[in-house]
Write a protein that holds these residues in place. Structure first.
Motif: not given
Length: 250
Positions: A144-157
């Motif tokens: 879940s933490s991995f997926l959260d980081a992945m989604v936040k990458v998208r959000h940040g860019f």
């Protein structure tokens, strides 16, 4: 999912071709290794992650809509809860929102079913080279933490949100010594592989939860879309090999 992942996979193919061209050129000059890919690769790597997260949103909406008629109790508690559309629950497909979607409609928490295998550079784990990539796994809350980081990458860019930088997480995003976000080629490949792993594991988990009978089927389109390489050696791949009709050895 084949269509949703199409753009991300085509961008990743360009990345791999450019990396191979760089390696070939360096070896022709008598230089070892692949060398520093260069700044254009960083943008391409980011584009793969952004596109993959968009596919994550679309897939979960489709899965929930497909499952809803199979469960007489799967009705929204109020008009505020919508699976898709402008007010869809997973327009930001964070693990929190995904869990909320499946729990709201089906009383199903997919987290225990998540078992993701990803490539990591030893330097991401605090040791070794930045260029050699090994494998690690994330289960349950760690997945879940991995997926959260992945989604936040998208959000940040996507939103250029400097106030909410994604956390460094081995296998999907690192931070440079100056605090800048770094997305490498194995991160881009991980985004594709993890999305397929997630899809297989969550679909099986929800099907079991709803006591759906029958077998999933491996199609020629999945093979042509390179799903074999993206799932090979993963728990999700083993599940496909064991339970899907016409599935290859993964």
């Amino acid at each position: 999912m084949i269509d949703y992942l199409g753009d991300a996979q085509r961008i990743n193919e360009v990345i791999q071709q450019r990396l191979q061209q760089t390696t070939t050129a360096r070896r022709a000059q008598g230089k070892p290794g692949g060398g520093q890919p260069g700044r254009p690769h960083s943008s391409l790597n980011r584009a793969v992650v952004v596109a993959a997260v968009g596919a994550l949103e679309a897939f979960n909406e489709d899965l929930a809509l497909t499952a809803q008629p199979l469960d007489p109790q799967a009705t929204p508690p109020s008009p505020w809860y919508e699976i898709d559309g402008r007010r869809g629950m997973v327009q930001t497909p964070s693990p929190y929102n995904l869990r909320k979607l499946y729990w709201t409609f089906f009383r199903y928490d997919p987290t225990p079913d998540w078992d993701l295998s990803v490539g990591v550079a030893p330097t991401e784990l605090g040791t070794g080279s930045a260029w050699r990539v090994g494998t690690t796994s994330y289960k349950g809350i760690d997945a879940s933490s991995f997926l959260d980081a992945m989604v936040k990458v998208r959000h940040g860019f996507a939103h250029q949100d400097k106030a909410q930088k994604p956390p460094a997480y081995a296998g999907i995003v690192t931070l440079t010594p100056t605090g800048r976000i770094a997305i490498h080629s194995h991160h881009a490949t991980n985004a594709l592989s993890v999305l397929l792993q997630f899809a297989v594991l969550t679909t099986h988990g929800l099907a079991d939860w709803l006591s759906v009978t029958g077998r999933f089927r491996w199609s020629a389109r999945m093979a042509s879309a390179n799903w074999e390489n993206l799932l090979c050696g993963t728990p999700a791949g083993s599940m496909v090999t064991k339970h899907w009709k016409n599935a290859p050895q993964l």
